[in-house]
Motif scaffolding. Structure first.
Motif, short mmCIF file in Angstrom:
data_model
loop_
_atom_site.label_atom_id
_atom_site.label_comp_id
_atom_site.label_asym_id
_atom_site.label_seq_id
_atom_site.Cartn_x
_atom_site.Cartn_y
_atom_site.Cartn_z
N GLN A 1 -3.80 -6.35 14.59
CA GLN A 1 -3.45 -5.05 15.16
C GLN A 1 -2.45 -4.31 14.27
O GLN A 1 -2.48 -3.07 14.19
N ALA A 2 -1.59 -5.05 13.57
CA ALA A 2 -0.54 -4.42 12.76
C ALA A 2 -1.08 -3.74 11.51
O ALA A 2 -0.38 -2.94 10.88
N LYS A 3 -2.31 -4.05 11.14
CA LYS A 3 -2.88 -3.42 9.94
C LYS A 3 -3.12 -1.94 10.18
O LYS A 3 -3.44 -1.51 11.28
N GLN A 4 -2.98 -1.16 9.11
CA GLN A 4 -3.19 0.28 9.23
C GLN A 4 -4.67 0.57 9.42
O GLN A 4 -5.53 -0.02 8.77
N ARG A 5 -4.97 1.49 10.33
CA ARG A 5 -6.36 1.80 10.64
C ARG A 5 -6.44 3.21 11.21
O ARG A 5 -5.41 3.76 11.65
N PRO A 6 -7.62 3.81 11.24
CA PRO A 6 -7.75 5.15 11.83
C PRO A 6 -7.35 5.15 13.31
O PRO A 6 -7.39 4.11 13.98
N LYS A 7 -7.00 6.31 13.81
CA LYS A 7 -6.51 6.42 15.19
C LYS A 7 -7.54 5.98 16.22
O LYS A 7 -7.21 5.42 17.26
N HIS B 1 -9.78 3.68 15.92
CA HIS B 1 -10.29 2.33 15.65
C HIS B 1 -9.49 1.33 16.48
O HIS B 1 -8.28 1.47 16.64
N THR C 1 -8.72 -2.90 17.76
CA THR C 1 -8.73 -4.30 17.34
C THR C 1 -9.71 -5.12 18.19
O THR C 1 -10.60 -5.78 17.67
#
Length: 396
Positions: free
Chosen positions: A163-169, A171, A173
């Motif tokens: 969850q801590a990884k950067q991802r689009p808004k 997107h 987990t």
């Protein structure tokens, strides 16, 4: 006078022919049977093919299929069977058995289908009788998108790291049907929870339920699981590549393959409790309507559907798991292999008549929890209603 004689002969011949037709042995007439079932598109094609195959092998019998949505199948059967006497055969979940038997809607099978797994047969027994023939086994696992993650998480820490990884808004987990106790049950079991004790008495204790609910809500508060996730939202977002993970069963695999997703299946991740998550093992099978006029023919249909030949087709053409042990000599698909191994870490789904109320109250409770209501008072409220129903059932 001559015309009168000819007319008399014709009338007599007609009456004789009518009598012969009326007295013709039942074996010479074609019998139509109805089978009600819920399926996805892939299974619908499969069952239509099976119906044609059955009729070719049994020319005296006709098998008519009626497809009904899962949520409407049981209530429609309960509501219409007294009026229409249909269907002859119902494709049902094993947790319906106790309820339908106590409503006097199912007929016990006269013979036990041979070659089926004992635990699958046991799921269809109630009160010492066998009320259904198992067809497939169902359980759930963790499905992950191989294009998004290389290794599926195994516990809460690895879930939160993902969850801590950067991802689009837009997107996510993890997605699962949060308000459905079927999908929450693995972590309830991991915390030491059970639904019924060995004597069949309701045995849901507050502590494991509270611990599992608190953990599940923490996932939502930390953003691991979005608020309002449902089954339809889950499969649509996952199929669109907007989620790393989802919790589901074999019934969703065909949709992923249609969308040409690269996916894998893994065991469910551990929560905050030390135990291993244990999903339910559900069994879908065929029961015979007690009011059917064709119960002997219905048992012929069931014998055909549970034969080794058809169960082999289930293994090769569907994503569900067959109930005959002798077909597993064939190499399983990767997803089937994981779901099959998950059976060893699963809990048989009860077929007690109170399961109707268990689903009702636990689903209500999950809805309250994920809407932000305080867990303890809502849990106490749900359990009080559930135990009240249990006392009524035992007193009846």
């Amino acid at each position: 006078m001559k015309h009168f004689h000819i007319l008399s002969v014709l009338v007599a011949a007609t009456l004789t022919l009518s009598s012969l037709i009326a007295c013709a042995p039942a074996a010479s007439r074609r019998v139509s049977l109805t089978l009600w079932l819920d399926t996805n598109d892939k299974e619908m094609h499969f069952f239509k093919q099976l119906a044609r195959q059955f009729e070719q092998e049994h020319p005296r019998l006709r098998l008519k299929l009626r497809f009904v949505s899962f949520e409407n199948l049981k209530p429609r059967f309960q509501g219409q069977v007294g009026e229409t006497r249909e269907p002859d055969i119902l494709y049902m979940m094993n947790d319906w058995v106790g309820e339908l038997v106590e409503q006097n809607l199912l007929r016990p099978l006269s013979q036990t289908p041979q070659g089926l797994m004992p635990q699958a047969l046991q799921s269809m027994r109630y009160g010492g009788n066998l009320y259904g023939a198992p067809f497939v086994l169902q359980t759930i696992g963790l499905v992950y998108n191989r294009d998004l993650i290389a290794k599926p998480p195994t516990d809460s820490n690895s879930l939160q790291a993902l969850q801590a990884k950067q991802r689009p808004k837009d997107h996510y987990t993890l997605l699962y049907d949060q308000r459905n106790f079927y999908y929450h049950a693995p972590w309830f079991h991991a915390c030491g929870g059970q639904i019924f004790d060995a004597r069949g008495h309701l045995a849901i204790r507050p502590e494991p339920l509270l611990r599992s609910l608190s953990w599940a809500r923490s996932l939502q508060r930390k953003g691991v699981v979005p608020q309002g996730a449902s089954y339809s939202v889950m499969v649509n977002l996952f199929s669109a590549g907007q989620s790393d993970l989802m919790v589901t069963g074999p019934w969703s695999i065909s949709l992923l393959e249609e969308n040409q997703l690269s996916y894998g299946v893994a065991p469910l991740p551990r929560g905050d409790c030390p135990g291993t998550p244990k999903p339910f093992i559900g069994v879908k099978g065929f029961g015979i309507n007690r009011l059917s006029d064709h119960h002997e023919e219905a048992e012929q249909v069931i014998a055909f559907l549970t034969s080794r030949k058809i169960q082999q087709q289930v293994l090769s053409e569907l994503d569900n798991l067959p109930v005959r042990a002798d077909v597993y000599q064939t190499r399983l698909k990767p997803a089937q292999q994981v779901f099959f191994s998950q059976l060893n870490q699963s809990v048989p789904m009860p077929n007690h008549p109170l399961m109707k109320y268990v689903w009702q109250e636990m689903n209500w409770l999950l809805g309250q929890v994920f809407d932000g209501q305080p867990i303890q008072p809502r849990m106490d409220e749900a359990l009080e209603r559930l135990y009240r129903q249990a006392r009524r059932h035992e007193a009846a």
